[in-house]
Design an enzyme around this catalytic site. Structure first.
Site, PDB file in Angstrom:
ATOM      1  N   THR A 513       0.857  -1.181   0.000  1.00 23.07           N
ATOM      2  CA  THR A 513       0.000   0.000   0.000  1.00 23.07           C
ATOM      3  C   THR A 513       0.898   1.237   0.000  1.00 23.07           C
ATOM      4  O   THR A 513       0.835   2.070   0.895  1.00 23.07           O
ATOM      5  CB  THR A 513      -0.975  -0.057   1.189  1.00 23.07           C
ATOM      6  OG1 THR A 513      -1.638  -1.323   1.158  1.00 23.07           O
ATOM      7  CG2 THR A 513      -2.039   1.028   1.096  1.00 23.07           C
ATOM      8  N   HIS A 514       1.797   1.272  -0.967  1.00 24.24           N
ATOM      9  CA  HIS A 514       2.688   2.411  -1.145  1.00 24.24           C
ATOM     10  C   HIS A 514       2.406   3.018  -2.516  1.00 24.24           C
ATOM     11  O   HIS A 514       3.218   2.911  -3.425  1.00 24.24           O
ATOM     12  CB  HIS A 514       4.161   1.995  -1.040  1.00 24.24           C
ATOM     13  CG  HIS A 514       4.502   1.306   0.253  1.00 24.24           C
ATOM     14  ND1 HIS A 514       5.675   0.598   0.442  1.00 24.24           N
ATOM     15  CD2 HIS A 514       3.827   1.226   1.427  1.00 24.24           C
ATOM     16  CE1 HIS A 514       5.689   0.111   1.676  1.00 24.24           C
ATOM     17  NE2 HIS A 514       4.592   0.475   2.292  1.00 24.24           N
TER      18      HIS A 514
END
Lengths: 588, 251
Positions: A513-514
């Protein structure tokens, strides 16, 4: 009918890490601040309760704390020739929801980017010539590493980061990361007690001449009282970090580092379960008047404010800009326009090493308890002889032994039946895993815009992600996967199994989740959305804060840099903007 | 997971009637709340624990469907020296309760059309939710076996025949009626059975923490500081579940 509410000095969209930092800083300045949060109120004792938070099905698999696609989904495709379709369930990445945002359920890896990241185009041109990164849309960020340093420091001390500095004022420190750039002082807390698998990994890496060091961690090695006077606890290594709230006050989040002080302030108000629909502009289109939002009764409100701070998840920041008609949307065919530009991700690969005679007790873990090798990250190594730029950290951070998802078996094992059972029973405790987390560099074709077909529950278009791994990044990842194989051989297990990064970003299996970029900072309004203070070029009383501001993504987790940018924006508002409200801090 | 937590909804609804007056004039039952500086927000009974699934009866499956799923669970996780089988572990009970709730009806997912065929990188794009997938899929398996295995249901086949059928289904070699994609169906069932076997027993599967004992996972413990430095040493304590520890009942 839209209800018009009394004016506020500042309205903040989203109360996660950045929203909480800005709210605290600006209420200290005496401003009247309102935060509007789409999700619910959440706190440790009630919502991350020690009696039931260790529930893999509820939080890990069904993702109870995350943004539900029913509330907001996104569409995806790999390139312009495909038709984007909605991710009906989130998979590859998992945006947060509610007070604390994704900072509630992160693992806690807390990094600084390199000085060379902030002037990446200039740096790589000086060192290798611009032809080296032909095809990549690299841009300088408009700040320098030196300017970032005090703000990184501020975030690390707020959060009680546990680690060992590798470079204090230019002096290399034994036991830290020798490749990091100079910092003013050490982390506030020492590294965590190292578990077995990372210790073995570090021994093998050292044998090969690499330089492993303890991963800087927002899971606390000791009890800590932060600069706001908030007490945090020592991590107990329960192995329920990512996707879970911490029941022990030992993972840094807005809840454990800011909210106990912020929520008591008379000049702060929080409205939960209220979704901002758009930022409203005045007749000139140069100033925000406030925001329009809907609460769970479906009643619509207009909240006037002198300043608007967009502090939602980076992808939501970009969507709200597009929905509000702020800035020129990026066009991937011409490469012109700023909003949606330079969307980047993370280029990861994995490795499993199977042993016969080891018991790693994988459940004795913490989100960021492990060892990192940065010898092949960023520009720490000379790229003169390789055909790519960028790099990856190699991380042995066995975060958990949660058995629904964490059941390694050697390649070739059936997926069910007696043989599967026997292999699972053997491999569960005796398998070491580590991975590479690689940089993600922008290209002309990777970008964000609004989907032409699919809409949300209010009829607003969904965000559309067009992304695939650039060839440069795949070459980089392959190179680092080779190094991971070298380490696997040095470890001497029975067998190893590497998972290399391939073309065709797949939205289904979890990766990272970057998500970065889309509202990037820079020096030129034609190619960036915000200036070096995170102030919007077009609407000067609007600041857009988060990983949306990254002009590219490094081989590092983003939260440390997100926190530092939040403090930069807060500092600029307090010391510069408020002297002359409404004026641009950088002339275009 | 609202099916497990009816209390939460009622609590929030109740709160809304009191707390929401802060947003002057808001009408109707709403969940939104305003918190104005003063104290940290806290309310009694705000915690939202899961509820123990009790075996007995089926909330989603028909008797026939349940028989099939139990038989499949026992082949995917056969009883042997390592653990009890998937049937005894309660995998079908787990799945039944999941299908009767928000997992079954996809109520937390994005379910708006148009439904177009997608690329593998775009994930599941079908219009059916898991409840519909199971209903159609299990019926298609029944039909197939009746036509090809002399009228027998899956549960009535020998273990070897059952394994052979599942192996072919997994490999995409079985053509099912009603456009059911056998391979995709197999993957959905396998995922569910494994979830039930390895999830906390509070959800109806993993009876007596059978799977956790098999692999050595201590479950919902939260403090391992005394063992982190004991490299390569087996953790000495038995697993505990959210719902209970076995020895609590022995008093």
């Amino acid at each position: 009918m839209t209800k018009i509410l009394p004016r506020k000095d500042v309205v903040i969209v989203g109360l996660g890490w950045t929203g909480a930092i800005l709210a605290h800083e600006l209420t200290e300045q005496g401003l009247d601040v309102l935060a509007i949060e789409r999700g619910p109120w959440r706190d440790t004792a009630t919502d991350f309760n020690i009696g039931y938070v260790q529930d893999e099905l509820r939080y890990g698999i069904r993702r109870d704390l995350f943004l539900q696609p029913r509330v907001e989904a996104m569409t995806m495709r790999n390139n312009l020739s495909q038709t984007a379709l909605p991710m009906r369930d989130y998979g590859s990445f998992l945006p947060g929801n509610g007070v604390g945002g994704a900072g509630v359920h992160w693992n806690g890896h807390t990094w600084r980017f390199w000085d060379s990241d902030f002037r990446i185009k200039s740096h790589l041109t000086e060192r290798y010539g611009a032809a080296k990164f032909d095809g990549l849309q690299l841009q300088d960020w408009g700040v320098t590493g030196e300017e970032m340093e005090p703000f990184y420091d501020k975030f690390e001390y707020l959060a009680g980061i546990s680690g060992k500095a590798g470079n204090i004022k230019g002096r290399i420190q034994e036991g830290g990361n020798p490749f990091e750039d100079s910092r003013a002082r050490d982390y506030p807390l020492p590294p965590m007690q190292m578990s077995y698998a990372p210790s073995l990994f570090a021994d093998a890496a050292r044998k090969l001449g690499y330089h492993p060091f303890p991963t800087p961690s927002a899971n606390l090695s000791k009890a800590y009282i932060n600069p706001l006077g908030i007490a945090m606890g020592e991590c107990t290594l329960c192995g329920f970090c990512e996707r879970f709230g911490c029941a022990n006050y030992s993972k840094a989040s807005a809840q454990t580092t800011i909210l106990p002080v912020l929520m008591k302030k008379k000049n702060f108000e929080l409205r939960t379960d209220s979704e901002v629909l758009r930022i409203d502009l005045d007749g000139s289109g140069k100033m925000a008047k406030g925001v329009t939002y809907v609460d769970t009764s479906d009643e619509e409100y207009f909240q006037p404010a002198d300043m608007v701070l967009l502090c939602a998840y980076g992808l939501h920041n970009v969507r709200l800009l597009l929905l509000s008609g702020i800035g020129k949307p990026y066009d991937p065919n011409s490469g012109e326009g700023a909003v949606g530009r330079n969307y980047c991700y993370q280029t990861n690969a994995g490795m499993q090493v199977f042993f016969d005679d080891k018991n790693f007790n994988p459940f004795i873990a913490s989100g960021a308890l492990g060892q990192t090798v940065d010898d092949f990250n960023g520009d720490a190594f000379d790229h003169g002889s390789v055909n790519f730029v960028g790099g990856a950290g190699i991380n042995c951070i066995p975060t958990n032994g949660r058995p629904i998802a964490m059941r390694p078996v050697p390649p070739g094992t059936p997926r069910w039946g007696a043989k599967w059972k026997a292999a699972t029973a053997q491999a569960y405790k005796s398998t070491m895993t580590y991975s590479s987390q690689g940089s993600s560099y922008p290209t002309q074709g990777n970008y964000l815009d609004l989907d032409p077909t699919y809409s949300d529950r209010f009829g607003r278009p969904l965000l559309r992600i067009t992304f695939d791994f650039p060839d440069n990044d795949l070459k980089m990842s392959d190179y680092v996967s080779d190094r991971m194989e070298d380490i696997a051989k040095a470890l001497g297990g029975r067998q190893y199994n590497g998972a290399r990064r391939k073309k065709g970003w797949d939205s289904v299996p979890y990766q990272s989740t970057h998500n970065t970029g889309g509202a990037i900072m820079g020096t030129d309004p034609k190619t960036s959305v915000v200036n070096r203070y995170l102030q919007n070029w077009d609407v000067s009383n609007l600041f857009v804060i988060g990983a949306s501001a990254f002009a590219h993504n490094a081989g590092k987790n983003p939260t440390g840099t997100v926190g530092a940018l939040a403090f930069i924006a807060a500092d600029a508002i307090r010391t510069k903007y408020l002297r002359n409200p409404g004026a641009p801090l950088v002339s275009a | 997971m609202s099916e497990l937590c009816p209390k939460r909804l009622s609590r929030r609804r109740f709160l809304s009637s009191v707390a929401l007056t802060v947003l002057a004039g808001s009408a109707g039952p709403v969940l939104a709340r305003s918190y104005v500086g003063g104290n940290l927000p806290w309310t009694s009974y705000a915690a939202d624990p899961p509820r123990q699934v009790m075996p007995g009866g089926w909330k989603f499956f028909t008797e026939q469907e349940a028989r099939t799923i139990e038989a499949i669970a026992d082949r995917m996780i056969p009883p042997d020296g390592l653990s009890i089988g998937g049937k005894e572990a309660g995998c079908a009970v787990y799945l039944d309760r999941q299908l009767a709730g928000s997992y079954g009806n996809s109520s937390r997912l994005y379910t708006q059309g148009p439904f177009l065929p997608g690329l593998p990188t775009q994930g599941y794009q079908g219009a059916d939710n898991p409840a519909q997938i199971y209903r159609k899929g299990l019926a298609a398996i029944d039909t197939y076996l009746k036509q090809n295995k002399g009228g027998k249901a899956f549960a009535d086949l020998s273990p070897n025949e059952q394994d052979a059928f599942l192996t072919d289904l997994e490999a995409g070699k079985i053509k099912l009626d009603n456009d059911v994609d056998g391979k995709a169906l197999f993957n959905v069932i396998l995922g569910s059975i494994m979830e039930g076997f390895f999830a906390d027993p509070v959800y109806g599967g993993n009876k007596d923490m059978a799977s956790w004992k098999m692999i050595g996972f201590p479950g919902a413990r939260y403090d391992y500081r005394d063992h982190v430095s004991k490299f390569n040493e087996t953790y000495p304590h038995p697993p505990i579940s959210i719902a209970s520890q076995p020895f609590w009942a022995e008093k």
